[in-house]
Design a protein around this motif. Sequence first.
Motif, PDB file in Angstrom:
ATOM      1  N   ALA A   8       0.798  -1.237   0.061  1.00 29.25           N
ATOM      2  CA  ALA A   8      -0.109  -0.067   0.070  1.00 29.25           C
ATOM      3  C   ALA A   8       0.671   1.167   0.004  1.00 29.25           C
ATOM      4  CB  ALA A   8      -1.036  -0.093   1.185  1.00 29.25           C
ATOM      5  N   GLN A   9       1.901   1.214   0.851  1.00 28.25           N
ATOM      6  CA  GLN A   9       2.886   2.541   0.835  1.00 28.25           C
ATOM      7  C   GLN A   9       3.728   2.518  -0.694  1.00 28.25           C
ATOM      8  OE1 GLN A   9       5.651   1.547   4.012  1.00 28.25           O
ATOM      9  NE2 GLN A   9       6.652   3.865   3.757  1.00 28.25           N
ATOM     10  N   ILE A  10       4.055   1.651  -0.993  1.00 27.65           N
ATOM     11  CA  ILE A  10       4.667   1.435  -2.327  1.00 27.65           C
ATOM     12  C   ILE A  10       3.564   2.143  -3.597  1.00 27.65           C
ATOM     13  CG2 ILE A  10       5.567   0.182  -4.310  1.00 27.65           C
ATOM     14  CD1 ILE A  10       6.665  -1.702  -2.136  1.00 27.65           C
ATOM     15  N   THR A  11       2.353   1.573  -3.424  1.00 30.50           N
ATOM     16  CA  THR A  11       1.432   2.044  -4.309  1.00 30.50           C
ATOM     17  C   THR A  11       1.143   3.538  -4.091  1.00 30.50           C
ATOM     18  OG1 THR A  11       0.443  -0.294  -4.353  1.00 30.50           O
ATOM     19  CG2 THR A  11      -0.919   1.617  -5.310  1.00 30.50           C
ATOM     20  N   GLU A  12       1.018   3.882  -3.018  1.00 28.30           N
ATOM     21  CA  GLU A  12       0.672   5.238  -2.771  1.00 28.30           C
ATOM     22  C   GLU A  12       1.621   6.141  -3.127  1.00 28.30           C
ATOM     23  OE1 GLU A  12      -0.023   8.066   1.333  1.00 28.30           O
ATOM     24  OE2 GLU A  12      -0.797   5.996   1.427  1.00 28.30           O
ATOM     25  N   LYS A  13       3.190   5.763  -2.658  1.00 22.95           N
ATOM     26  CA  LYS A  13       4.359   6.660  -3.000  1.00 22.95           C
ATOM     27  C   LYS A  13       4.421   6.793  -4.655  1.00 22.95           C
ATOM     28  CE  LYS A  13       9.262   6.164  -2.475  1.00 22.95           C
ATOM     29  NZ  LYS A  13       9.608   7.686  -2.856  1.00 22.95           N
ATOM     30  N   LEU A  14       4.032   5.669  -5.446  1.00 19.55           N
ATOM     31  CA  LEU A  14       4.593   5.753  -7.049  1.00 19.55           C
ATOM     32  C   LEU A  14       3.311   6.271  -7.712  1.00 19.55           C
ATOM     33  CD1 LEU A  14       6.290   2.290  -7.320  1.00 19.55           C
ATOM     34  CD2 LEU A  14       7.326   4.562  -7.312  1.00 19.55           C
ATOM     35  N   THR A  15       2.149   6.309  -6.959  1.00 19.26           N
ATOM     36  CA  THR A  15       1.139   6.846  -7.641  1.00 19.26           C
ATOM     37  C   THR A  15       1.153   8.313  -7.787  1.00 19.26           C
ATOM     38  OG1 THR A  15      -0.299   5.115  -7.231  1.00 19.26           O
ATOM     39  CG2 THR A  15      -1.442   7.078  -7.578  1.00 19.26           C
ATOM     40  N   ALA A  16       1.693   8.656  -6.435  1.00 21.35           N
ATOM     41  CA  ALA A  16       1.902  10.306  -6.280  1.00 21.35           C
ATOM     42  C   ALA A  16       2.938  10.773  -7.191  1.00 21.35           C
ATOM     43  CB  ALA A  16       2.203  10.702  -4.865  1.00 21.35           C
ATOM     44  N   GLU A  17       3.709   9.856  -7.649  1.00 19.81           N
ATOM     45  CA  GLU A  17       5.073  10.234  -8.637  1.00 19.81           C
ATOM     46  C   GLU A  17       4.411   9.834 -10.114  1.00 19.81           C
ATOM     47  OE1 GLU A  17       8.393   8.227  -7.501  1.00 19.81           O
ATOM     48  OE2 GLU A  17       8.495   8.651  -5.663  1.00 19.81           O
ATOM     49  N   GLY A  18       3.286   9.776 -10.294  1.00 25.71           N
ATOM     50  CA  GLY A  18       2.700   9.354 -11.700  1.00 25.71           C
ATOM     51  C   GLY A  18       2.485   8.160 -12.248  1.00 25.71           C
ATOM     52  N   TYR A  19       2.900   7.126 -11.407  1.00 28.48           N
ATOM     53  CA  TYR A  19       2.951   5.855 -11.933  1.00 28.48           C
ATOM     54  C   TYR A  19       1.510   5.067 -11.526  1.00 28.48           C
ATOM     55  CZ  TYR A  19       8.013   6.161 -11.948  1.00 28.48           C
ATOM     56  OH  TYR A  19       9.299   6.582 -12.478  1.00 28.48           O
ATOM     57  N   GLU A  20       1.217   4.324 -12.481  1.00 29.17           N
ATOM     58  CA  GLU A  20       0.032   3.457 -12.544  1.00 29.17           C
ATOM     59  C   GLU A  20       0.489   1.910 -12.082  1.00 29.17           C
ATOM     60  OE1 GLU A  20      -3.519   1.392 -14.870  1.00 29.17           O
ATOM     61  OE2 GLU A  20      -2.729   3.315 -15.659  1.00 29.17           O
ATOM     62  N   VAL A  21       0.613   1.726 -10.804  1.00 26.85           N
ATOM     63  CA  VAL A  21       1.104   0.464 -10.238  1.00 26.85           C
ATOM     64  C   VAL A  21       0.124  -0.725 -10.716  1.00 26.85           C
ATOM     65  CG1 VAL A  21       1.643  -0.944  -8.255  1.00 26.85           C
ATOM     66  CG2 VAL A  21       2.237   1.303  -8.402  1.00 26.85           C
ATOM     67  N   ARG A  22       0.920  -1.739 -11.369  1.00 27.71           N
ATOM     68  CA  ARG A  22       0.072  -2.993 -11.691  1.00 27.71           C
ATOM     69  C   ARG A  22       0.440  -4.294 -10.946  1.00 27.71           C
ATOM     70  NH1 ARG A  22      -2.337  -2.661 -16.912  1.00 27.71           N
ATOM     71  NH2 ARG A  22      -3.136  -0.565 -17.137  1.00 27.71           N
ATOM     72  N   ARG A  23       1.562  -4.333 -10.305  1.00 31.92           N
ATOM     73  CA  ARG A  23       2.001  -5.726  -9.943  1.00 31.92           C
ATOM     74  C   ARG A  23       3.354  -5.517  -8.976  1.00 31.92           C
ATOM     75  NH1 ARG A  23       3.422 -10.234 -13.350  1.00 31.92           N
ATOM     76  NH2 ARG A  23       5.060 -10.836 -12.064  1.00 31.92           N
ATOM     77  N   ILE A  24       3.226  -5.808  -7.720  1.00 30.94           N
ATOM     78  CA  ILE A  24       4.271  -5.674  -6.891  1.00 30.94           C
ATOM     79  C   ILE A  24       4.832  -7.354  -6.554  1.00 30.94           C
ATOM     80  CG2 ILE A  24       5.331  -4.894  -4.593  1.00 30.94           C
ATOM     81  CD1 ILE A  24       3.025  -2.736  -4.665  1.00 30.94           C
ATOM     82  N   ASP A  25       6.204  -7.445  -6.867  1.00 33.30           N
ATOM     83  CA  ASP A  25       6.769  -8.447  -6.791  1.00 33.30           C
ATOM     84  C   ASP A  25       8.152  -8.481  -5.826  1.00 33.30           C
ATOM     85  OD1 ASP A  25       5.127 -10.898  -7.567  1.00 33.30           O
ATOM     86  OD2 ASP A  25       5.846 -10.301  -9.541  1.00 33.30           O
TER      87      ASP A  25
END
Length: 66
Positions: free
Chosen positions: A15-32
Motif C-alpha cells: 500500500a505504501q509503495i502504491t501510494e508513493k508511486l501513484t503520487a509520482e505519476g505511476y500506475e502500479v500494476r503488480r508488486i513482486d
Amino acid sequence: SAAFASGMPDDATKAQITEKLTAEGYEVRRIDMEDGMIEVYALKDGKKLELYLDEALNIAKVHGDD
C-alpha cells in the motif's frame, strides 16, 4: 525490513509503495520480489516499466519497454 526478510512485501508495504508511486505519476500494476529487491510493474506515460526499489522504497533501477 520485514518485507525483505519474508521474501514478499506485506500488504502495508504494498500500500505504501502504491501510494508513493501513484503520487509520482505511476500506475502500479503488480508488486513482486526479485533478487532481494522489490520489483514493481507499472505504467507511466503509456510505457510499461519495471521498477526496482531499495529498502527505503526508493527507485534504484528502472527497466522500460523501449
